[in-house]
Design a protein around this motif. Structure first.
Motif, PDB file in Angstrom:
ATOM      1  N   CYS A  99      49.519  28.301  95.904  1.00 31.77           N
ATOM      2  CA  CYS A  99      49.735  28.323  97.361  1.00 31.77           C
ATOM      3  C   CYS A  99      49.988  29.765  97.780  1.00 31.77           C
ATOM      4  O   CYS A  99      50.854  30.439  97.211  1.00 31.77           O
ATOM      5  N   CYS A 118      53.980  29.838  99.022  1.00 33.70           N
ATOM      6  CA  CYS A 118      55.142  29.564  98.174  1.00 33.70           C
ATOM      7  C   CYS A 118      54.876  29.790  96.682  1.00 33.70           C
ATOM      8  O   CYS A 118      55.799  29.778  95.884  1.00 33.70           O
ATOM      9  N   CYS A 152      49.629  24.419  98.978  1.00 28.87           N
ATOM     10  CA  CYS A 152      50.304  23.477  98.090  1.00 28.87           C
ATOM     11  C   CYS A 152      50.340  22.061  98.650  1.00 28.87           C
ATOM     12  O   CYS A 152      50.715  21.121  97.940  1.00 28.87           O
ATOM     13  N   CYS A 185      55.658  24.253 104.077  1.00 31.01           N
ATOM     14  CA  CYS A 185      54.952  25.539 104.059  1.00 31.01           C
ATOM     15  C   CYS A 185      54.162  25.710 105.346  1.00 31.01           C
ATOM     16  O   CYS A 185      54.179  26.771 105.966  1.00 31.01           O
TER      17      CYS A 185
END
Ligand SMILES: [Zn+2]
Length: 482
Positions: free
Chosen positions: A465, A468, A431, A436
């Motif tokens: 992603c 997430c 992402c 992250c």
């Protein structure tokens, strides 16, 4: 065959295997100074072959070599904010010289951007002075707490290219050109496949605009950053006032690049090709490509076999092959085989009375193929062909191994399972959030090695992603790394 103790196998303990291999092949040794290493002749010979090839490639792309001082005024480092933050914790500082305290402490170079760009400020006046394309072969010092021979040592040898350009586009072109030079060297000389791409901001060089990297996968399925190329933007040019008069008559800061590879590549070579018998050196980088071992029983035979072997040696040397005749007395052939095998010599020739009578030699390959007799006629050409095949096969074997350890389009669960299992590269959606990235690093010890270049990306681009579930902005390659 030989009485020496076998190496710990890679499967049992990869790290012990690595250290024992280096000791047996006499590549390097620990030094009296903690964290520093002594590169022994067999290891240095590999580095010299690497240097020679790279140096020619740098010159072929228009660069010249120069040399800048080992000592850098401490204040220089602090002129570029990110740079000093990145390097200050690991610098060695000289405070005294000639028995007196220095007015300004000197840093032992951890990298040379600052001292080089301070000189470029003097040398560059006009657009006619650009591009300036310089490389330096040098040693650098970074105070490392946990060290490993070749991979991470307090002092190491490297080259650092430093260039200045009139435009961002030219600097970017140079950055990518040198990344390509590294990739070619790694694939064609080291027989080591790499994935190239851009680093995320957290892995970027301190002070750079963009960092690109060549990432290789070692046999324990951990990644190794093998070479980096940085577009420094105008960050250092501003800090050191490197300006030039543009063709249009204005004044602008230059655009810089820097790029480097180090003796770490010797470690990469070991961990890419080595086997449980020792080092496997690709022919193009081998100190000796061919070793000749004479076989005899009596003194009369000895003289005759050494003479015959020396004739072969001269013929091969004349054919451009790096060849060594092992005529040591009081050592059995088996013990010699064992030693040269551990040192990774690609080809061994045995010459005994029967071979001489048949006008042939017995060939043993370090990898890929059984022993076979070869006629003396046309021997040099035949060996060169065999070495070319060997060089290609080593690259293909390493590539197949890497691909077998890589997974694509992984979910979070598959990602964790892969890293906890065999390990290797994981291609998945990202992402773009540093949060992250940090969370993944903390929980799995994996880092984003690169946002891969187009040719390495998956046919079906990831949409979310892996971690997430938010939309993916780029495919990323993760691995646990050295
Ligand atoms: Zn995310």
């Amino acid at each position: 065959m030989a009485d020496a103790k076998a190496l710990t196998t890679r499967a049992t303990d990869f790290s012990a295997w690595y250290n024992e291999l280096i000791a047996r092949a006499e590549l390097a040794d620990y030094s009296p100074v903690r964290g520093c290493m002594v590169i022994r002749p067999n290891g240095y010979a590999i580095w010299e072959q690497m240097q020679r090839a790279l140096d020619q490639m740098f010159k072929d792309t228009g660069h010249q070599n120069a040399y800048f001082p080992l000592f850098i005024p401490q204040s220089f480092l602090s002129r570029e904010a990110e740079h000093v933050e990145g390097f200050a914790p690991e610098t060695a500082v000289v405070t005294h010289g000639g028995g007196k305290e220095l007015e300004e402490p000197l840093v032992v170079r951890p990298t040379s951007e600052t001292i080089i760009y301070s000189m470029y400020a003097k040398w560059i006046q006009s657009y006619r002075d650009l591009p300036l394309l310089i490389n330096q072969w040098a040693n650098v010092v970074r105070w490392e707490l946990r060290t490993r021979l070749f991979l991470r040592t307090t002092e190491f040898l490297w080259q650092e290219g430093h260039t200045a350009h009139a435009t961002e586009a030219e600097a970017e072109e140079e950055t990518l050109r040198m990344l390509g030079v590294y990739r070619t060297f790694m694939e064609e000389w080291m027989a080591m496949p790499v994935v190239t791409g851009r680093k995320t901001d957290s892995e970027r060089f301190a002070g750079a605009l963009r960092t690109y990297s060549c990432e290789a996968l070692m046999q324990d399925n951990r990644a190794l950053q093998a070479g980096t190329s940085h577009n420094l933007g105008q960050n250092f040019a501003r800090a050191f006032e490197v300006t030039f008069q543009t063709a249009a008559g204005g004044l602008d800061h230059v655009w810089n690049t820097s790029w480097g590879v180090s003796t770490r590549l010797v470690g990469a070579l070991i961990m890419t090709h080595g086997d449980d018998a020792g080092l496997v050196c690709p022919p193009r980088l081998a100190q000796y490509q061919v070793v000749i071992v004479p076989i005899y029983k009596t003194d009369d035979e000895r003289a005759a076999m050494i003479e015959a072997a020396d004739q072969v040696r001269r013929a091969l040397a004349a054919g451009g092959i790096r060849v060594h005749l092992d005529s040591r007395e009081g050592m059995k052939p088996g013990a010699k085989y064992y030693e040269w095998e551990g040192r990774g010599v690609p080809l061994r020739l045995e010459i005994g009375p029967r071979d001489v009578a048949a006008q042939s030699v017995m060939l043993a390959r370090r990898t890929g193929g059984k022993k076979e007799p070869l006629p003396l006629t046309g021997l040099a050409d035949r060996l060169k062909e065999i070495m070319e095949t060997m060089q290609r096969d080593l690259l293909e074997t390493a590539r197949a191994r890497r691909e077998a350890a890589s997974i694509r389009g992984a979910t979070r669960e598959q990602f964790i399972a892969h890293l906890e299992g065999t390990g290797g590269f994981v291609y998945a959606g990202y992402c773009g959030s540093p949060q992250c990235e940090t969370e993944i690093k903390e929980q799995t010890k994996a880092t984003i090695r690169v946002l891969p270049d187009a040719e390495f990306r998956s046919a079906t681009p990831p949409t979310t992603c892996m971690w997430c579930g938010k939309p993916s902005v780029a495919e990323a390659v993760w691995a646990r790394a050295y």
